[in-house]
Motif scaffolding. Structure first.
Motif, PDB file in Angstrom:
ATOM      1  N   PHE A  35      11.681  -1.540  68.802  1.00 44.14           N
ATOM      2  CA  PHE A  35      11.731  -0.150  69.257  1.00 44.14           C
ATOM      3  C   PHE A  35      12.154  -0.108  70.734  1.00 44.14           C
ATOM      4  O   PHE A  35      13.064   0.642  71.098  1.00 44.14           O
ATOM      5  N   ILE A  36      11.516  -0.893  71.568  1.00 43.80           N
ATOM      6  CA  ILE A  36      11.828  -0.905  73.010  1.00 43.80           C
ATOM      7  C   ILE A  36      13.256  -1.395  73.243  1.00 43.80           C
ATOM      8  O   ILE A  36      13.991  -0.839  74.063  1.00 43.80           O
ATOM      9  N   MET A  64      17.012   9.900  63.933  1.00 41.00           N
ATOM     10  CA  MET A  64      15.558   9.715  63.863  1.00 41.00           C
ATOM     11  C   MET A  64      15.014  10.168  62.513  1.00 41.00           C
ATOM     12  O   MET A  64      14.216   9.469  61.890  1.00 41.00           O
ATOM     13  N   THR A  65      15.439  11.334  62.087  1.00 45.08           N
ATOM     14  CA  THR A  65      14.966  11.887  60.819  1.00 45.08           C
ATOM     15  C   THR A  65      15.305  10.966  59.656  1.00 45.08           C
ATOM     16  O   THR A  65      14.450  10.653  58.819  1.00 45.08           O
ATOM     17  N   VAL A  66      16.537  10.510  59.618  1.00 48.43           N
ATOM     18  CA  VAL A  66      16.978   9.630  58.525  1.00 48.43           C
ATOM     19  C   VAL A  66      16.243   8.293  58.574  1.00 48.43           C
ATOM     20  O   VAL A  66      15.780   7.790  57.540  1.00 48.43           O
ATOM     21  N   ALA A  67      16.096   7.716  59.764  1.00 49.04           N
ATOM     22  CA  ALA A  67      15.447   6.405  59.888  1.00 49.04           C
ATOM     23  C   ALA A  67      13.993   6.458  59.434  1.00 49.04           C
ATOM     24  O   ALA A  67      13.535   5.583  58.688  1.00 49.04           O
ATOM     25  N   THR A  69      12.539   8.697  57.473  1.00 51.76           N
ATOM     26  CA  THR A  69      12.494   9.014  56.044  1.00 51.76           C
ATOM     27  C   THR A  69      12.835   7.778  55.205  1.00 51.76           C
ATOM     28  O   THR A  69      12.133   7.466  54.238  1.00 51.76           O
ATOM     29  N   PHE A  70      13.876   7.065  55.592  1.00 50.90           N
ATOM     30  CA  PHE A  70      14.275   5.865  54.852  1.00 50.90           C
ATOM     31  C   PHE A  70      13.181   4.805  54.915  1.00 50.90           C
ATOM     32  O   PHE A  70      12.880   4.146  53.914  1.00 50.90           O
ATOM     33  N   MET A  71      12.544   4.658  56.077  1.00 52.64           N
ATOM     34  CA  MET A  71      11.452   3.698  56.241  1.00 52.64           C
ATOM     35  C   MET A  71      10.315   4.017  55.277  1.00 52.64           C
ATOM     36  O   MET A  71       9.790   3.126  54.599  1.00 52.64           O
ATOM     37  N   VAL A  72       9.954   5.292  55.199  1.00 53.04           N
ATOM     38  CA  VAL A  72       8.851   5.704  54.325  1.00 53.04           C
ATOM     39  C   VAL A  72       9.209   5.533  52.852  1.00 53.04           C
ATOM     40  O   VAL A  72       8.382   5.099  52.051  1.00 53.04           O
ATOM     41  N   LEU A  73      10.437   5.853  52.502  1.00 55.77           N
ATOM     42  CA  LEU A  73      10.826   5.777  51.089  1.00 55.77           C
ATOM     43  C   LEU A  73      10.963   4.350  50.577  1.00 55.77           C
ATOM     44  O   LEU A  73      10.756   4.109  49.381  1.00 55.77           O
ATOM     45  N   THR A  80      11.639  -1.287  57.873  1.00 57.53           N
ATOM     46  CA  THR A  80      10.787  -0.830  58.972  1.00 57.53           C
ATOM     47  C   THR A  80      11.282  -1.395  60.295  1.00 57.53           C
ATOM     48  O   THR A  80      11.369  -0.662  61.292  1.00 57.53           O
ATOM     49  N   LEU A  81      11.630  -2.660  60.320  1.00 56.94           N
ATOM     50  CA  LEU A  81      12.111  -3.277  61.564  1.00 56.94           C
ATOM     51  C   LEU A  81      13.416  -2.625  62.018  1.00 56.94           C
ATOM     52  O   LEU A  81      13.578  -2.283  63.196  1.00 56.94           O
ATOM     53  N   ILE A  82      14.329  -2.428  61.090  1.00 60.01           N
ATOM     54  CA  ILE A  82      15.605  -1.780  61.432  1.00 60.01           C
ATOM     55  C   ILE A  82      15.352  -0.335  61.864  1.00 60.01           C
ATOM     56  O   ILE A  82      15.912   0.132  62.859  1.00 60.01           O
ATOM     57  N   ALA A  83      14.499   0.363  61.132  1.00 64.21           N
ATOM     58  CA  ALA A  83      14.204   1.762  61.461  1.00 64.21           C
ATOM     59  C   ALA A  83      13.602   1.888  62.849  1.00 64.21           C
ATOM     60  O   ALA A  83      13.962   2.793  63.611  1.00 64.21           O
ATOM     61  N   MET A  84      12.705   0.994  63.205  1.00 61.23           N
ATOM     62  CA  MET A  84      12.090   1.066  64.533  1.00 61.23           C
ATOM     63  C   MET A  84      13.136   0.889  65.636  1.00 61.23           C
ATOM     64  O   MET A  84      13.103   1.582  66.655  1.00 61.23           O
TER      65      MET A  84
END
Length: 168
Positions: A35-36, A64-67, A69-73, A80-84
């Protein structure tokens, strides 16, 4: 507003990592580090995106919205790592765009006060979001809290799309 809804993703990521993904502390640490790294990369890369600040903000909020949402789905460690990292990059875009707009549009003698107010709002909104997310998680679960945050970011995106910015 964005910091308030992204706060739970950062603050409650430990619950997501350990509880939902059943992953180790190493995965949690890696997610936070990515994330950082994303924030720093987004803050640098925004200079190479040749478009208006409004378009950059809309792109960042959409990302942000897509990342999230995709992480949760997907419920995946890799996602999760890519989304962060992607969320961090989008956050870098938002921060640089907003502060640049403030510096361009605020009269010099008010700049310190406006920046101070912006920093105060930014710094208080994330812990408020984390606290609210923690309370809500108790009743609806972490995935739902993340989706709620994603939906609020989508509302911010729609509101921002209606704002006229004279960037010249």
């Amino acid at each position: 507003m964005v910091n308030m809804v992204i706060g739970p993703v950062l603050g409650l990521n430990i619950i997501w990592t350990r509880g939902t993904l059943h992953a180790s502390a190493v995965v949690y640490s890696l997610a936070q580090a990515l994330f950082i790294i994303g924030v720093v990369a987004g803050s640098i890369l925004i200079n190479f995106v040749k478009t208006t600040f409004k378009t950059k903000l809309l792109l960042a909020l959409t990302t942000m919205t897509v990342a999230v949402t995709f992480m949760v789905l997907t419920h995946s460690i890799g996602t999760t790592l890519i989304a962060m990292m992607v969320i961090g990059m989008a956050g870098g875009f938002v921060n640089v765009s907003l502060f640049t707009l403030i510096q361009l549009k605020t009269p010099g003698k008010l700049l310190g006060r406006v920046n101070g107010a912006m920093m105060s709002c930014t710094n208080i909104s994330m812990p408020i979001g984390i606290a609210l997310g923690g309370v809500i998680t108790r009743y609806v679960g972490i995935a739902t809290v993340f989706i709620i945050g994603s939906a609020i970011t989508l509302v911010a995106l729609l509101a921002m799309s209606r704002v006229t910015l004279n960037e010249a």
